[in-house]
Design a protein around this motif. Structure first.
Motif, PDB file in Angstrom:
ATOM      1  N   GLN A 124       0.838  -1.200   0.000  1.00 44.22           N
ATOM      2  CA  GLN A 124       0.000   0.000   0.000  1.00 44.22           C
ATOM      3  C   GLN A 124       0.871   1.247   0.000  1.00 44.22           C
ATOM      4  O   GLN A 124       1.838   1.337   0.758  1.00 44.22           O
ATOM      5  CB  GLN A 124      -0.917   0.002   1.220  1.00 44.22           C
ATOM      6  CG  GLN A 124      -1.890   1.176   1.254  1.00 44.22           C
ATOM      7  CD  GLN A 124      -2.705   1.215   2.530  1.00 44.22           C
ATOM      8  OE1 GLN A 124      -2.159   1.364   3.614  1.00 44.22           O
ATOM      9  NE2 GLN A 124      -4.015   1.057   2.397  1.00 44.22           N
ATOM     10  N   GLN A 126       0.649   5.258   0.620  1.00 46.40           N
ATOM     11  CA  GLN A 126      -0.221   6.266   1.219  1.00 46.40           C
ATOM     12  C   GLN A 126       0.310   7.657   0.963  1.00 46.40           C
ATOM     13  O   GLN A 126       1.493   7.941   1.160  1.00 46.40           O
ATOM     14  CB  GLN A 126      -0.336   6.017   2.729  1.00 46.40           C
ATOM     15  CG  GLN A 126      -1.216   7.028   3.454  1.00 46.40           C
ATOM     16  CD  GLN A 126      -1.436   6.660   4.904  1.00 46.40           C
ATOM     17  OE1 GLN A 126      -1.868   5.560   5.215  1.00 46.40           O
ATOM     18  NE2 GLN A 126      -1.113   7.577   5.808  1.00 46.40           N
ATOM     19  N   LEU A 135      -4.753   9.631   1.346  1.00 48.56           N
ATOM     20  CA  LEU A 135      -5.287   8.798   0.270  1.00 48.56           C
ATOM     21  C   LEU A 135      -4.318   7.636   0.052  1.00 48.56           C
ATOM     22  O   LEU A 135      -3.108   7.845  -0.067  1.00 48.56           O
ATOM     23  CB  LEU A 135      -5.435   9.608  -1.018  1.00 48.56           C
ATOM     24  CG  LEU A 135      -6.101   8.906  -2.206  1.00 48.56           C
ATOM     25  CD1 LEU A 135      -7.564   8.599  -1.897  1.00 48.56           C
ATOM     26  CD2 LEU A 135      -5.988   9.758  -3.465  1.00 48.56           C
ATOM     27  N   PHE A 137      -3.463   3.813  -1.945  1.00 44.06           N
ATOM     28  CA  PHE A 137      -3.719   2.866  -3.028  1.00 44.06           C
ATOM     29  C   PHE A 137      -3.027   1.551  -2.681  1.00 44.06           C
ATOM     30  O   PHE A 137      -1.844   1.531  -2.344  1.00 44.06           O
ATOM     31  CB  PHE A 137      -3.185   3.391  -4.358  1.00 44.06           C
ATOM     32  CG  PHE A 137      -3.288   2.394  -5.490  1.00 44.06           C
ATOM     33  CD1 PHE A 137      -4.517   2.071  -6.036  1.00 44.06           C
ATOM     34  CD2 PHE A 137      -2.154   1.760  -5.983  1.00 44.06           C
ATOM     35  CE1 PHE A 137      -4.618   1.150  -7.066  1.00 44.06           C
ATOM     36  CE2 PHE A 137      -2.248   0.847  -7.006  1.00 44.06           C
ATOM     37  CZ  PHE A 137      -3.486   0.530  -7.549  1.00 44.06           C
ATOM     38  N   TYR A 179      -7.409  -4.745  -5.957  1.00 48.00           N
ATOM     39  CA  TYR A 179      -6.953  -3.364  -5.947  1.00 48.00           C
ATOM     40  C   TYR A 179      -7.875  -2.560  -5.027  1.00 48.00           C
ATOM     41  O   TYR A 179      -9.093  -2.782  -5.013  1.00 48.00           O
ATOM     42  CB  TYR A 179      -6.979  -2.766  -7.355  1.00 48.00           C
ATOM     43  CG  TYR A 179      -6.121  -3.517  -8.347  1.00 48.00           C
ATOM     44  CD1 TYR A 179      -4.768  -3.214  -8.492  1.00 48.00           C
ATOM     45  CD2 TYR A 179      -6.657  -4.518  -9.145  1.00 48.00           C
ATOM     46  CE1 TYR A 179      -3.973  -3.899  -9.394  1.00 48.00           C
ATOM     47  CE2 TYR A 179      -5.874  -5.214 -10.051  1.00 48.00           C
ATOM     48  CZ  TYR A 179      -4.540  -4.899 -10.174  1.00 48.00           C
ATOM     49  OH  TYR A 179      -3.759  -5.593 -11.072  1.00 48.00           O
ATOM     50  N   SER A 180      -7.300  -1.639  -4.275  1.00 50.04           N
ATOM     51  CA  SER A 180      -8.108  -0.845  -3.352  1.00 50.04           C
ATOM     52  C   SER A 180      -7.686   0.609  -3.375  1.00 50.04           C
ATOM     53  O   SER A 180      -6.522   0.945  -3.635  1.00 50.04           O
ATOM     54  CB  SER A 180      -7.997  -1.400  -1.926  1.00 50.04           C
ATOM     55  OG  SER A 180      -6.674  -1.281  -1.443  1.00 50.04           O
ATOM     56  N   LEU A 181      -8.641   1.468  -3.093  1.00 51.96           N
ATOM     57  CA  LEU A 181      -8.405   2.903  -2.989  1.00 51.96           C
ATOM     58  C   LEU A 181      -9.167   3.389  -1.761  1.00 51.96           C
ATOM     59  O   LEU A 181     -10.375   3.136  -1.629  1.00 51.96           O
ATOM     60  CB  LEU A 181      -8.893   3.631  -4.242  1.00 51.96           C
ATOM     61  CG  LEU A 181      -8.603   5.128  -4.313  1.00 51.96           C
ATOM     62  CD1 LEU A 181      -7.098   5.393  -4.360  1.00 51.96           C
ATOM     63  CD2 LEU A 181      -9.291   5.736  -5.527  1.00 51.96           C
ATOM     64  N   GLU A 182      -8.453   4.040  -0.840  1.00 51.76           N
ATOM     65  CA  GLU A 182      -9.073   4.440   0.424  1.00 51.76           C
ATOM     66  C   GLU A 182      -8.707   5.873   0.770  1.00 51.76           C
ATOM     67  O   GLU A 182      -7.541   6.261   0.740  1.00 51.76           O
ATOM     68  CB  GLU A 182      -8.627   3.507   1.546  1.00 51.76           C
ATOM     69  CG  GLU A 182      -9.234   3.841   2.902  1.00 51.76           C
ATOM     70  CD  GLU A 182      -8.848   2.841   3.975  1.00 51.76           C
ATOM     71  OE1 GLU A 182      -9.437   2.885   5.065  1.00 51.76           O
ATOM     72  OE2 GLU A 182      -7.952   2.011   3.708  1.00 51.76           O
ATOM     73  N   ARG A 196     -13.660   3.420   1.389  1.00 52.84           N
ATOM     74  CA  ARG A 196     -12.764   2.461   0.743  1.00 52.84           C
ATOM     75  C   ARG A 196     -13.494   1.748  -0.402  1.00 52.84           C
ATOM     76  O   ARG A 196     -14.630   1.302  -0.243  1.00 52.84           O
ATOM     77  CB  ARG A 196     -12.267   1.431   1.768  1.00 52.84           C
ATOM     78  CG  ARG A 196     -11.163   0.511   1.274  1.00 52.84           C
ATOM     79  CD  ARG A 196     -10.548  -0.233   2.460  1.00 52.84           C
ATOM     80  NE  ARG A 196      -9.336  -0.930   2.088  1.00 52.84           N
ATOM     81  CZ  ARG A 196      -9.270  -2.235   1.843  1.00 52.84           C
ATOM     82  NH1 ARG A 196     -10.362  -2.977   1.928  1.00 52.84           N
ATOM     83  NH2 ARG A 196      -8.141  -2.788   1.503  1.00 52.84           N
ATOM     84  N   THR A 198     -12.828  -1.425  -3.220  1.00 53.33           N
ATOM     85  CA  THR A 198     -11.964  -2.533  -3.604  1.00 53.33           C
ATOM     86  C   THR A 198     -12.565  -3.319  -4.745  1.00 53.33           C
ATOM     87  O   THR A 198     -13.794  -3.415  -4.866  1.00 53.33           O
ATOM     88  CB  THR A 198     -11.709  -3.514  -2.430  1.00 53.33           C
ATOM     89  OG1 THR A 198     -12.962  -4.155  -2.089  1.00 53.33           O
ATOM     90  CG2 THR A 198     -11.188  -2.787  -1.213  1.00 53.33           C
TER      91      THR A 198
END
Length: 202
Positions: A124, A126, A135, A137, A179-182, A196, A198
């Motif tokens: 990840q 950040q 943010l 990824f 894949y994730s975006l938070e 979040r 995903t």
């Protein structure tokens, strides 16, 4: 419990307990070692092999239903470090958790049901966009291909009829990439708000 069984006749309920030890490495971030203990139980009194019409049908199963429990343990290692004032990197690796086989739940070839948990690798990045906002990824690889597939008797008849001959299809899991975006915001009272997204395709 009856409500849970009526809603989902074949769900596996999992519980996880983890204990971590972390240590700062001067100038190189933080290393964390975690012991993970997992427990599974089948949330269906009949293991999904027989359907019932209503909750009342469960009354006679309370005393005689098999108490299936499965346990396993693994380890997770993590590393986190700031790249600069704005960006930070987090890496983690978790081992495969080899779960005990259930005693009563059987497959096509009479093997006991065994639902191991796959190893996974996660990274990840950040971005600390502001003092109170970040943010991140992330990419995670779940190694399902290391898990032996359990051939259940509840598979479609068209599939089961092909097992054991030369035209038998391969029954195996494929690895999964998530894949994730938070986004995270800290409010004035110290509360943390996160949103979040995903992917989750198999």
């Amino acid at each position: 419990v009856e409500g849970l069984l009526a809603r989902d006749r074949s769900a596996i309920h999992g519980e996880f307990v983890a204990s971590s030890i972390s240590r700062d490495v001067a100038g190189f971030g933080q290393v964390e070692l975690t012991a993970v203990v997992a427990h599974q139980r089948y949330a269906s009194a009949g293991f999904g092999t027989a359907a019932w019409i209503s909750q009342e049908d469960l009354a006679g199963l309370r005393g005689s239903a098999p108490q299936e429990l499965s346990a396993g343990h693994g380890v997770r290692m993590g590393y986190s470090a700031p790249l600069n004032e704005a960006f930070a990197l987090n890496l983690s690796v978790q081992s495969k958790i080899d779960m005990d086989a259930f005693k009563s739940y059987r497959g096509v070839y009479s093997e006991a049901g065994d639902f191991d948990l796959p190893a996974r690798i996660r990274s990840q990045l950040q971005w600390n966009a502001a003092p109170n906002a970040a943010l991140a990824f992330g990419i995670e690889r779940v190694l399902y291909s290391e898990i032996s597939a359990f051939t259940s008797a509840t598979l479609p008849t068209r599939f089961l009829s092909l097992l054991g001959d030369g035209s038998s299809p391969e029954f195996a899991w494929r690895d999964l990439t998530v894949y994730s975006l938070e986004g995270t915001v800290v409010d004035g009272d110290g509360g943390q708000w996160s949103l979040r997204y995903t992917t989750r395709q198999q």
